[in-house]
Structures are given as C-alpha cells and as structure tokens.
Design a protein around this motif. Structure first.
Motif: not given
Length: 95
Positions: A45-70
């Motif tokens: 995160p930096s400056g005006s980058r306040y929105i988070l994109l979370e890349f997830t792998e959804d396994i049996a209804g459980l979201a497992v984070p793989i990557g993030i971008k701000h």
C-alpha cells in the motif's frame, strides 16, 4: 472438490475492511493467474492506493489468498475493464 478463482475488491475504512466487489475468474489456474498479473497496482500500500484486490483460490467454500494488489480508483477502473474484457472473451469462445 471444485476449485474456483476470484478477485475480491475491498476498501480500508475507519472500521476495517469492507468488501464491495467480487469477480469470478473460473476454474483454470493458469488463465486466472495470467489475468491477475495484468492488473494494475502494487503489492504494497502507498499514498492513494487504498483499494485492495485479493486474488483467491476458493476451495470448498473457503477463500485462500494467493496474491494481493493495492490500487487507486483510476487503476480500479482499468482493472475492471481488463477483467470484464477477459470474462467476455472467455464466454464468447465457449459458445
């Protein structure tokens, strides 16, 4: 067990994170990963980058984070267009 990939969109607020969007990217790991790498933003995160994109792998209804971008609002606009084009293209090819 079905595995799906998603991008969850959240914003930091004074009371914590608030998810306000979600894109389903399908079940193909390679395609979903390639799409996520095309998205604008930074891994920290930096400056005006306040929105988070979370890349997830959804396994049996459980979201497992793989990557993030701000990202900032302008980058979110571009990211939404990138994802929408990719989803549209995929569905057109399937028909």
């Amino acid at each position: 067990m079905e595995i799906r990939f998603s991008v969850h969109i959240t914003i930091e607020t004074s009371t914590g994170r608030k998810e306000f969007g979600n894109f389903e990217l399908g079940a193909n790991r390679e395609t979903a990963t390639e799409l996520f790498t095309l998205l604008k933003g930074t891994t920290t995160p930096s400056g005006s980058r306040y929105i988070l994109l979370e890349f997830t792998e959804d396994i049996a209804g459980l979201a497992v984070p793989i990557g993030i971008k701000h990202c900032c609002l302008d980058e979110l606009k571009e990211n939404t267009a990138i994802i929408t084009r990719a989803i549209f293209k995929t569905h057109q090819l399937e028909q």
